[in-house]
Design a protein around this motif. Structure first.
Motif, short mmCIF file in Angstrom:
data_model
loop_
_atom_site.label_atom_id
_atom_site.label_comp_id
_atom_site.label_asym_id
_atom_site.label_seq_id
_atom_site.Cartn_x
_atom_site.Cartn_y
_atom_site.Cartn_z
N ALA A 64 36.13 20.87 55.18
CA ALA A 64 36.98 22.05 55.61
C ALA A 64 36.58 23.38 54.83
O ALA A 64 36.36 24.61 55.42
CB ALA A 64 38.24 21.75 55.83
N VAL A 65 36.84 23.00 53.59
CA VAL A 65 36.56 24.37 52.72
C VAL A 65 35.04 24.98 52.78
O VAL A 65 34.85 26.00 52.71
CB VAL A 65 36.72 23.84 51.06
CG1 VAL A 65 36.62 24.88 50.40
CG2 VAL A 65 38.39 23.60 50.98
N LEU A 66 34.33 23.95 52.67
CA LEU A 66 32.76 24.54 52.83
C LEU A 66 32.62 25.43 54.12
O LEU A 66 32.02 26.35 54.04
CB LEU A 66 31.76 23.29 52.77
CG LEU A 66 31.54 22.70 51.48
CD1 LEU A 66 30.77 21.49 51.64
CD2 LEU A 66 30.76 23.64 50.26
N ALA A 68 35.02 26.78 55.83
CA ALA A 68 35.62 27.96 55.86
C ALA A 68 34.99 29.31 54.71
O ALA A 68 35.47 30.26 54.76
CB ALA A 68 37.08 27.72 55.20
N SER A 69 34.27 28.92 53.50
CA SER A 69 33.61 29.69 52.96
C SER A 69 32.10 30.11 53.10
O SER A 69 31.47 30.61 52.26
CB SER A 69 33.81 29.08 51.42
OG SER A 69 33.14 27.90 51.38
N GLY A 70 31.57 29.85 54.41
CA GLY A 70 30.14 30.19 54.71
C GLY A 70 29.29 29.29 54.07
O GLY A 70 28.17 29.53 53.87
N LEU A 71 29.75 28.09 53.62
CA LEU A 71 28.78 26.97 53.02
C LEU A 71 28.52 25.75 53.60
O LEU A 71 28.38 24.83 52.88
CB LEU A 71 29.25 26.93 51.54
CG LEU A 71 29.44 28.13 50.70
CD1 LEU A 71 29.92 27.87 49.23
CD2 LEU A 71 27.93 28.66 50.24
N GLU A 72 28.53 25.92 55.22
CA GLU A 72 28.62 24.72 55.82
C GLU A 72 27.12 23.89 55.58
O GLU A 72 27.15 22.58 55.90
CB GLU A 72 28.74 24.79 57.28
CG GLU A 72 28.14 25.95 57.85
CD GLU A 72 28.68 27.32 57.52
OE1 GLU A 72 29.81 27.42 57.25
OE2 GLU A 72 27.80 28.32 57.65
N HIS A 73 26.18 24.66 55.06
CA HIS A 73 24.87 23.83 54.90
C HIS A 73 25.05 22.92 53.84
O HIS A 73 24.14 22.24 53.63
CB HIS A 73 23.61 24.88 54.72
CG HIS A 73 23.96 25.65 53.45
ND1 HIS A 73 24.88 26.88 53.28
CD2 HIS A 73 23.41 25.70 52.13
CE1 HIS A 73 24.97 27.39 51.98
NE2 HIS A 73 23.85 26.65 51.43
N PHE A 74 25.98 22.89 53.01
CA PHE A 74 26.23 21.79 52.04
C PHE A 74 26.93 20.58 52.45
O PHE A 74 27.21 19.69 51.75
CB PHE A 74 27.10 22.26 50.71
CG PHE A 74 26.31 23.34 49.64
CD1 PHE A 74 24.90 23.20 49.75
CD2 PHE A 74 26.65 24.24 49.40
CE1 PHE A 74 24.02 23.95 48.92
CE2 PHE A 74 26.10 25.40 48.68
CZ PHE A 74 24.65 25.10 48.37
N VAL A 75 27.39 20.60 53.72
CA VAL A 75 28.30 19.43 54.09
C VAL A 75 27.08 18.21 54.29
O VAL A 75 26.29 18.51 55.08
CB VAL A 75 28.73 19.79 55.80
CG1 VAL A 75 29.27 18.53 56.41
CG2 VAL A 75 29.91 21.08 55.60
N GLY A 76 27.62 17.31 53.64
CA GLY A 76 26.79 16.09 53.73
C GLY A 76 25.33 16.28 52.92
O GLY A 76 24.53 15.44 53.21
N ASN A 77 25.20 17.33 52.44
CA ASN A 77 23.91 17.79 51.75
C ASN A 77 23.90 18.49 50.56
O ASN A 77 23.80 19.66 50.42
CB ASN A 77 23.39 18.70 52.98
CG ASN A 77 21.79 19.27 52.61
OD1 ASN A 77 20.90 18.60 51.97
ND2 ASN A 77 21.70 20.60 52.99
#
Ligand SMILES: [Zn+2]
Length: 207
Positions: free
Chosen positions: A31-33, A35-44
């Motif tokens: 959720a925090v990733l 919210a901070s524009g770092l969704e490319h790190f989700v599971g990665n």
């Protein structure tokens, strides 16, 4: 302008993400990733190397997002993540931290132990990224750790210091070196307009 362009390296981002996931759980971290524009790190998560990962200002946004997500609990959450982050560093990067000499530490007076570990932390950060300017100030009553390239508050503005994750890491480093909990006080912060972030090591909590 050099500060604006500062980067955070993969190994440090990975360390922060592993620590954040330990403390907040996978859903909280994701959720925090997002919210901070770092969704490319989700599971990665980024690899454990020293290549540039993200801009310091993005790392700062990640920190700010954790504070916003948890409201009044955000500060404590960030300190716990900082603590977990140092523990991860000890597990995964102990060579970098140069703590093989740890056994000799036991013989030193407490102030020397604190200076030793904080110098190791500053040295390790500089090894990961030559842009980093971090040092130890031993001239005052309290030993202090300073960084003028702090990524946690890059581009942020606040009336009070915001580098709670750093406070947690320094507290854990000092606890590791001395065997006791010490209060860590951030007395200056770039987010407040100071030239650097300054963390003073206060009295031991059991003293
Ligand atoms: Zn800072």
């Amino acid at each position: 302008m050099a500060k604006e362009d500062a980067v955070t390296v993969n190994a440090l981002v990975r360390q922060a993400l592993v620590a954040a996931q330990e403390v907040m759980g996978e859903n909280g971290l994701n959720a925090v990733l997002r919210a901070s524009g770092l969704e490319h790190f989700v599971g990665n998560f980024p690899p454990n190397d020293l290549n540039p990962s993200i801009q310091a200002s993005q790392y700062a946004r990640f920190n700010a997002a954790i504070e916003e997500f948890y409201g009044r609990g955000g500060r404590g959450m960030l300190k716990r993540i900082g603590k977990a982050s140092f523990e991860y560093g000890m597990r995964e990067q102990s060579a970098l931290l140069g703590i093989a000499a740890g056994a000799a530490l036991k013989l030193l007076p407490e102030r020397q132990k604190i200076k030793f570990i904080l110098n190791q932390v500053a040295g390790a950060l500089k090894k990961t990224n030559p842009q980093v300017e971090a040092w130890v100030d031993d001239s005052g009553e309290r030993v202090a750790y300073l960084e003028s390239t702090c990524a946690i508050c890059q581009g942020r503005a606040s009336q009070t210091p915001v580098c709670h994750l750093y406070v947690g890491s320094i507290g854990e480093a000092v606890r590791w070196a001395t065997g006791r909990e010490h209060e860590i006080i951030e007395t200056q912060c770039i987010a407040r307009g100071d030239p650097h972030c300054r963390f003073e090591v206060g009295d031991a909590k059991d003293a």
